[in-house]
Every structure is written in C-alpha cells, then in structure tokens.
Design an enzyme around this catalytic site. Structure first.
Site, PDB file in Angstrom:
ATOM      1  N   HIS A 121      11.241   0.950  -3.448  1.00 54.73           N
ATOM      2  CA  HIS A 121      11.629   1.542  -4.729  1.00 54.73           C
ATOM      3  C   HIS A 121      11.879   0.375  -5.692  1.00 54.73           C
ATOM      4  O   HIS A 121      12.283  -0.708  -5.260  1.00 54.73           O
ATOM      5  CB  HIS A 121      12.930   2.328  -4.496  1.00 54.73           C
ATOM      6  CG  HIS A 121      13.380   3.178  -5.636  1.00 54.73           C
ATOM      7  ND1 HIS A 121      14.030   2.663  -6.728  1.00 54.73           N
ATOM      8  CD2 HIS A 121      13.273   4.512  -5.859  1.00 54.73           C
ATOM      9  CE1 HIS A 121      14.331   3.653  -7.560  1.00 54.73           C
ATOM     10  NE2 HIS A 121      13.875   4.780  -7.055  1.00 54.73           N
ATOM     11  N   ASP A 198      17.761  -0.781   2.355  1.00 58.11           N
ATOM     12  CA  ASP A 198      17.940   0.261   1.345  1.00 58.11           C
ATOM     13  C   ASP A 198      17.864   1.594   2.086  1.00 58.11           C
ATOM     14  O   ASP A 198      16.782   2.029   2.491  1.00 58.11           O
ATOM     15  CB  ASP A 198      16.830   0.128   0.291  1.00 58.11           C
ATOM     16  CG  ASP A 198      16.781   1.330  -0.646  1.00 58.11           C
ATOM     17  OD1 ASP A 198      17.561   2.281  -0.456  1.00 58.11           O
ATOM     18  OD2 ASP A 198      15.940   1.306  -1.564  1.00 58.11           O
ATOM     19  N   GLN A 201      17.060   6.836   1.258  1.00 54.93           N
ATOM     20  CA  GLN A 201      16.319   8.008   1.722  1.00 54.93           C
ATOM     21  C   GLN A 201      16.524   8.281   3.210  1.00 54.93           C
ATOM     22  O   GLN A 201      15.863   9.161   3.761  1.00 54.93           O
ATOM     23  CB  GLN A 201      14.819   7.822   1.438  1.00 54.93           C
ATOM     24  CG  GLN A 201      14.485   7.785  -0.030  1.00 54.93           C
ATOM     25  CD  GLN A 201      14.760   9.109  -0.732  1.00 54.93           C
ATOM     26  OE1 GLN A 201      14.828  10.165  -0.106  1.00 54.93           O
ATOM     27  NE2 GLN A 201      14.932   9.054  -2.038  1.00 54.93           N
ATOM     28  N   LYS A 224      22.293  11.606  -2.935  1.00 57.32           N
ATOM     29  CA  LYS A 224      21.136  11.970  -2.110  1.00 57.32           C
ATOM     30  C   LYS A 224      21.588  12.480  -0.742  1.00 57.32           C
ATOM     31  O   LYS A 224      20.776  12.718   0.148  1.00 57.32           O
ATOM     32  CB  LYS A 224      20.215  10.755  -1.940  1.00 57.32           C
ATOM     33  CG  LYS A 224      19.524  10.340  -3.247  1.00 57.32           C
ATOM     34  CD  LYS A 224      18.549   9.234  -2.994  1.00 57.32           C
ATOM     35  CE  LYS A 224      18.129   8.499  -4.246  1.00 57.32           C
ATOM     36  NZ  LYS A 224      17.226   9.272  -5.108  1.00 57.32           N
ATOM     37  N   CYS A 362       9.130   5.699  -9.048  1.00 59.89           N
ATOM     38  CA  CYS A 362       9.723   4.341  -9.080  1.00 59.89           C
ATOM     39  C   CYS A 362       9.151   3.458  -7.977  1.00 59.89           C
ATOM     40  O   CYS A 362       9.864   2.613  -7.410  1.00 59.89           O
ATOM     41  CB  CYS A 362      11.251   4.382  -8.990  1.00 59.89           C
ATOM     42  SG  CYS A 362      12.015   5.236 -10.342  1.00 59.89           S
TER      43      CYS A 362
HETATM   44  N1  PLP Z   1      15.977   3.308  -3.096  1.00 58.55           N
HETATM   45  C1  PLP Z   1      15.268   4.384  -2.764  1.00 58.55           C
HETATM   46  C2  PLP Z   1      14.399   4.331  -1.552  1.00 58.55           C
HETATM   47  C3  PLP Z   1      15.354   5.531  -3.545  1.00 58.55           C
HETATM   48  O1  PLP Z   1      14.651   6.616  -3.212  1.00 58.55           O
HETATM   49  C4  PLP Z   1      16.206   5.541  -4.678  1.00 58.55           C
HETATM   50  C5  PLP Z   1      16.280   6.709  -5.549  1.00 58.55           C
HETATM   51  O2  PLP Z   1      15.376   7.516  -5.629  1.00 58.55           O
HETATM   52  C6  PLP Z   1      16.936   4.388  -4.961  1.00 58.55           C
HETATM   53  C7  PLP Z   1      16.798   3.288  -4.148  1.00 58.55           C
HETATM   54  C8  PLP Z   1      17.865   4.335  -6.117  1.00 58.55           C
HETATM   55  O3  PLP Z   1      18.930   5.207  -5.926  1.00 58.55           O
HETATM   56  P1  PLP Z   1      19.962   5.505  -7.102  1.00 58.55           P
HETATM   57  O4  PLP Z   1      19.141   5.921  -8.291  1.00 58.55           O
HETATM   58  O5  PLP Z   1      20.806   6.602  -6.567  1.00 58.55           O
HETATM   59  O6  PLP Z   1      20.717   4.260  -7.361  1.00 58.55           O
END
Ligand code: PLP
Length: 404
Positions: A121, A198, A201, A224, A362
């Site tokens: 992401h 990270d 998900q 999430k 993203c």
């Molecule tokens: N990393 C991953 C794999 C994501 O799917 C997301 C959000 O869709 C993020 C990071 C960023 O999360 P947040 O917008 O809650 O900070």
C-alpha cells in the site's frame, strides 16, 4: 456460527440504498461497526469524557484506567511481551510513518537501503521514500509473480551490508495474498535486519502472534477490525523502541522540560505526544471483544468459505479476470470484466445496492505490474453471506452486456 445473529449487531447493514438492500463488500477499506463499539463511543462522550493521565479527578482516573486496560487488551490480542510495546496512533499510516521517521533517525544513513515489496500500500512505500530522500538512502523492491506471490528468492538477493530494514505487508489489500512473513522475518534476521509488518489487512482475518512471528514492528488500524476510525496501533519490540527517538514532541512524551534540555518519558508514552483519541481507543477495546466473542479462527474459516464460493462463481462469468490467485488469500477479490473500466462497473453495481471499491486501491505499482488502470475489489467480512455473493453475481451478469 449464526450469521444472522452477527448481522443484527451491525445496525448499518439493515438498510436500503437506491431502494435495494445494502450489500457491503468494501470491508478492506473499512469494516462496519457493531452496536457495542458505537455504544462505547456514546458512553465515553456521555459519561466519561476527560483528558487522561494528568487529571486528579474521578473522570480522568476512570478514562485513564480504561485507556490503559485497552493497551493490555491489545497486548494480549497480538501476544506482545509487554504492554509498553503497544503505542496508540491514529492508524496504520501514522504507525508506519512513526517507525520510518524515528527508526531512520537512529539507524538509517547515507548509502543505506530499505527493502519493501512491489505489492505494498502507498502507506508502506511513501514514508520510506521520504526517509530515503532525507537520508540519501535507497529503496529496494521485492517483485511478485503473475499470481501475486512474492519472489522470496529475489528477496534473498536484495540483502547486503547496507540493508537497514524490511517493510512488507502481512496481507495485500489488492491481491489478498497472505505473505510468508514468518519466512521473511527469519531471512531478514539471519542478516541482522529488522522487519516491519503492515498488518492493516491481516489483523481482522488471521491470528497474529508477534512473539511467535518475531517481527520487530507490527502496524494496524482500528477501523479495519470493526473498531472506530482515528485509532491504530504500532507494536514495536522494546529493545528497538528504547533506542529510537520520539516521533513528535509535545505533552505526555516528556519527563522534564527546560529550555536547556528536555528528557523523554518512558515507553510507550515517549511515542504518544498530545491528547490521544481516548474514546476511539475504548471503541477499539469493544472491537477486540467482538472479534474474541466469535474467535478469529472461526472468522477466518467462514471468510475463506465465502471467498472460495465467490471466486468459483465469479470465474463462471465470461471475460472476468481475477487479479491475485495465490493459494493463501484472505477475503479480497480484485477483478475486471473484460476491458470495462473498473469505475463503470463499480458505479453500476452501486445502483444495484452493492458497495465495492474501484481504482488502484493505493497500490499503483500493482496496477503498473499488470498494466491495468485499476480493479473492482470486493472484500468480505464476517457479517457477509452467500446470498449477498449471489446478489453480486446476478448483478454482474445483468450489467456485463452493458459493459462489454
Ligand atoms: N496498509 C494496507 C495494506 C492497507 O490496506 C491500508 C488501508 O487501506 C493502509 C495500510 C492504511 O491504513 P489507514 O488508512 O487506516 O492508515
């Protein structure tokens, strides 16, 4: 597991959009919230609102107590060794920025290298690019196959004496791939390189045990995992956090301040400058209770069933391509119908009451890898049903002739 009982806990699901029952398949963007989470936010602002840690009064003591209890609940949820290894942030993005910025200050210099994967992401790419620009370091990228599987052999070849950290996702938000993070962590550690995961998900789909994994940092967002927006977690190994400088300066993160010299508070407060989102943290506590009440393994098994069913039904549709076909996936399905633009597909599905996400999610490097502008993404949570998947399939069959 009685899904109709679970659905009843989510008031938002019981509504119509454009006169059609809402089918919510945008869970990878954010999950809906059970009534217990909504009630917790309401209870906090109705009966408990006060600033934590500093107050000499009843409300402040109660709020502080619940805030710190939540820290211990998160510690247990991911099996961290110490509660001081749990830092509350605004979400995954802030957690990764915190680590990138603070870790880099201490450990990254000119000529050093940071490894990320090609399926990250943007939140796990751009903070590292900023660090690289600031420090004169370089980003190295792990490629992935057509199926959406990371090339672990290629990763082995990326390590050298300049490698300072590996940052990869546990699960891809676009491809659904569950990455072999235990193997990646072991490999990185054999080169004495720490690893940031990270987990945005993964956290609501898989059991996460940070001690068993041995990761150095694990980041996720409350929203999430059935919790509120505005709260997230940065888990960091104590030994590293102790060596890292504060990320932001302000109240709470200090021990003593004079104009000559400021000393910093102990963990985790060193990384929690300013007033946190107390109500949202308490909401996260209710979200963890919700997940625990069902059991993360039960959630995973049910979602796997849904994903297998949806995949098999989608693949019956002529001209439909799925992006991300790794054997181990969570409940994320990215697809395209022929050469139809994903936005057109998403808009037509929306009019039929079905909420999906369209675009690059993203993850523009993934789109570049496949040479596509974006995908349509359906992602499932524990309250989704087979009937809703049938609705999606019927809807696609109805709109496909308009798109092709
Ligand atoms: N990393 C991953 C794999 C994501 O799917 C997301 C959000 O869709 C993020 C990071 C960023 O999360 P947040 O917008 O809650 O900070």
């Amino acid at each position: 597991m009685d899904i109709s009982n679970i659905r009843q806990l989510f008031p938002i699901l019981d509504q119509k959009v454009y006169g059609k029952p809402l089918v919510y398949f945008d869970n990878a963007a954010t999950t809906q919230k059970p009534q217990s989470v909504i009630d917790t936010l309401c209870r906090y602002y109705t009966t408990l609102n006060s600033n934590i840690h500093r107050g000499a009064h009843y409300l402040a003591a109660q709020a502080t107590d619940e805030y710190e209890q939540t820290r211990r609940k998160v510690q247990a949820f991911i099996n961290a060794r110490h509660s001081r290894e749990i830092v509350f942030t605004r979400g995954t993005t802030e957690s990764i920025n915190l680590v990138a910025s603070s870790f880099a200050e201490q450990f990254i210099g000119n000529g050093d290298e940071v490894i990320v994967s090609a399926m990250e992401h943007h939140s796990n790419i751009v903070p590292w690019q900023l660090v690289c620009e600031r420090k004169g370091a370089r980003l190295r990228v792990i490629p992935f196959s057509d199926e959406g599987i990371l090339d672990i052999k290629a990763l082995e070849g990326l390590f050298n004496e300049h490698t300072r950290i590996v940052a990869v996702n546990h699960v891809s938000n676009t491809l659904g791939t569950v990455n072999p993070i235990a193997e990646i962590i072991e490999m990185a550690h054999s080169h004495n390189v720490p690893v940031l995961i990270d987990g945005a998900q993964a956290i609501s789909h898989r059991k996460v045990d940070v001690q068993k994994l041995g990761c150095d940092f694990y980041c996720f967002s409350g929203h999430k995992m059935y919790g509120p927006m505005g709260v997230g977690v940065m888990y960091g190994r104590e030994e590293l956090l102790e060596q890292m400088p504060p990320y932001q300066g302000g109240g709470e993160m200090i021990k003593d301040v004079t104009f000559e010299r400021t000393t910093y508070n102990e963990l985790p407060f060193k990384f929690e400058a300013g007033t946190p989102a107390v109500g949202d943290v308490l909401g996260l506590s209710a979200a963890i209770d919700f997940i625990n009440s069902i059991g993360i393994e039960n959630i995973a098994a049910y979602e796997e069933e849904l994903t297998e069913y949806a995949t098999s039904q989608l693949l019956k549709i002529e001209g439909l391509r799925i992006f991300g076909t790794a054997p181990e996936k969570t409940s994320v399905i990215s697809f395209l119908i022929g050469n139809a633009h994903p936005y057109d597909t998403g808009t037509l599905l929306d009019k039929l009451g079905i909420a999906v996400r369209t675009g690059h999610h993203c993850t523009q490097p993934i789109m570049d890898r496949y040479g596509i502008p974006g995908t349509v993404r359906a992602s499932f949570a524990v309250y989704n049903t087979r009937e809703e998947i049938d609705t999606l399939i019927a809807a696609i069959n109805r709109i496909a002739p308009m798109l092709l």
